[in-house]
Write a protein that holds these residues in place. Structure first.
Motif, short mmCIF file in Angstrom:
data_model
loop_
_atom_site.label_atom_id
_atom_site.label_comp_id
_atom_site.label_asym_id
_atom_site.label_seq_id
_atom_site.Cartn_x
_atom_site.Cartn_y
_atom_site.Cartn_z
N ASP A 203 0.79 -1.29 0.03
CA ASP A 203 -0.11 -0.04 0.06
C ASP A 203 0.98 1.31 0.08
O ASP A 203 0.41 2.23 0.33
CB ASP A 203 -0.94 0.02 1.30
N LEU A 204 2.21 1.31 -0.38
CA LEU A 204 2.77 2.34 -0.28
C LEU A 204 2.57 3.46 -1.31
O LEU A 204 2.46 4.80 -0.97
CB LEU A 204 4.42 1.95 -0.75
N PHE A 205 1.87 2.97 -2.46
CA PHE A 205 1.68 4.26 -3.39
C PHE A 205 -0.07 4.43 -3.17
O PHE A 205 -0.86 3.68 -3.95
CB PHE A 205 1.94 3.65 -4.83
N ASP A 206 -0.16 5.31 -2.34
CA ASP A 206 -1.42 5.67 -1.69
C ASP A 206 -1.88 7.05 -2.57
O ASP A 206 -1.00 7.55 -3.31
CB ASP A 206 -1.69 5.68 -0.48
N ALA A 207 -2.70 7.80 -2.13
CA ALA A 207 -3.23 9.01 -2.93
C ALA A 207 -2.05 10.05 -2.49
O ALA A 207 -1.60 10.85 -3.37
CB ALA A 207 -4.38 9.55 -2.20
N VAL A 229 -2.53 1.28 -3.79
CA VAL A 229 -3.90 1.25 -3.51
C VAL A 229 -4.78 1.56 -4.45
O VAL A 229 -4.70 2.69 -5.03
CB VAL A 229 -4.12 2.45 -2.35
N ASP A 230 -5.64 0.58 -4.88
CA ASP A 230 -6.37 0.76 -6.09
C ASP A 230 -7.40 1.91 -6.30
O ASP A 230 -7.46 2.55 -7.39
CB ASP A 230 -7.54 -0.54 -6.13
N GLU A 231 -8.02 2.24 -4.91
CA GLU A 231 -8.75 3.34 -5.06
C GLU A 231 -8.08 4.61 -5.17
O GLU A 231 -8.77 5.31 -5.88
CB GLU A 231 -9.70 3.35 -3.86
N ALA A 232 -6.76 4.63 -4.78
CA ALA A 232 -6.04 5.96 -4.88
C ALA A 232 -5.67 6.00 -6.34
O ALA A 232 -5.86 7.16 -6.91
CB ALA A 232 -4.99 5.93 -3.91
N LEU A 233 -5.49 4.98 -7.19
CA LEU A 233 -4.76 4.97 -8.25
C LEU A 233 -6.20 5.37 -9.31
O LEU A 233 -6.03 6.28 -10.23
CB LEU A 233 -4.33 3.64 -8.91
N LEU A 234 -7.31 4.59 -9.33
CA LEU A 234 -8.48 5.04 -9.97
C LEU A 234 -9.01 6.71 -9.67
O LEU A 234 -9.35 7.39 -10.49
CB LEU A 234 -9.52 4.33 -9.45
#
Length: 309
Positions: A203-207, A229-234
């Motif tokens: 989860d390092l690459f969050d918003a 983090v999928d939601e942050a990428l989307l």
């Protein structure tokens, strides 16, 4: 006789591993594992079946049948003291270079933009980017990451790399914890993720960290899905903050049909094929290390469990 067990969920892969290792180690008995089989001295596997470890009182080492080992380290039955050895390259670096280069060349020649124009029925010429206009960042400078970074540098791209500890890679502007992740990400027009999944990278690459990338950057994930983090990428794609993402790995594989990645116009999907294990090549490395261990010699690729790779 030395016994080697192959524990792979795919029958074809088991057969290829058995054939390759049998040819390289004719003094050993190499077999696909089945319940009730005689205990083995060494094992090669992706994720050993339930009950495998219970019948292995003399197992000396487990060799991963892939580059990553996070799945093995999560195995509930993995003995605490059993050495785990990861594959190092074994034919995967060349595939990874090809995959990543293909994605960067698409961006350089504006392929995503031309695909959009085609859908809109518009004839419009766009300026291609020069190689030195696309700074490629490689997060993770292990065996595969360093190879990818060097390949881009040799082709004239500006390349920066990030690793936990200081490293020197020819032609690459190297960052580490001392120079800072934010400073690294701020210069990545294309970010390639090639780090292992560990407690420190999950989860390092969050918003917050995705926002450190330049506006219009492109993400290529060929490492592990749970780094992002999928939601942050989307959200970053929906807002236009990121131009797009190429994803070869996912938190859940196969990717569920209901996931938004399937239909998002800014996402390119491949089914975990950026670099596949080639048993015939990988077996040479495993055979060499088994031979060394039998002689009492140290081997490279030994996993440090507290580090996660």
């Amino acid at each position: 006789m030395l016994r080697i067990a192959i524990t792979h969920p795919e029958a074809e892969a088991r057969e290829r591993w058995c054939a390759a290792l049998s040819a390289l180690l004719p003094q050993a008995r190499v077999e696909g594992w089945r319940p009730g089989a005689e205990p083995a001295d060494y094992a090669v596997g992706w994720y050993p079946e339930s009950g495998f470890f219970a019948g292995q009182p003399r197992l000396r080492a487990l060799f991963s049948a892939g580059a990553g080992v996070d799945h093995l380290l999560r195995h509930p039955d993995l003995p605490a003291a059993l050495p785990v050895v990861r594959l190092e390259d074994a034919g995967m670096a060349e595939q990874m270079v090809e995959y990543c280069l293909h994605e960067v060349l698409r961006l350089q020649r504006r392929a995503p933009d031309y695909e959009r124009l085609q859908r809109e029925g518009r004839w419009q010429e766009l300026r291609s980017l020069r190689r030195d206009e696309l700074e490629v960042g490689v997060f993770g400078l292990g065996v595969l990451g360093a190879q990818v970074a060097r390949a881009f540098a040799a082709l004239g791209y500006r390349v920066r790399g990030y690793s936990r500890s200081p490293k020197a890679v020819e032609g690459v502007n190297c960052f580490d914890e001392g120079r800072g992740l934010q400073a690294f990400l701020e210069g990545c027009r294309v970010l390639v993720l090639l780090a292992p999944l560990t407690p420190g990278t999950r989860d390092l690459f969050d918003a917050r960290r995705l926002a450190w990338l330049p506006e219009g950057a492109w993400l290529v994930n060929v490492a592990r899905g749970a780094l992002v983090v999928d939601e942050a990428l989307l959200a970053a794609l929906d807002s236009g903050r990121l131009a797009g993402a190429t994803l070869d790995v996912f938190r859940e594989e196969p990717l569920p049909a209901s996931h938004r990645f399937w239909t998002h116009p800014g996402v390119r999907i491949t089914p975990h094929v950026s670099a596949v294990t080639l048993p015939e090549i990988s077996a040479r490395q495993v055979a060499s290390k088994i031979t060394a261990l039998e002689r009492g010699e140290p081997v490279s690729g030994l996993v440090l469990r507290e580090r996660g790779y």
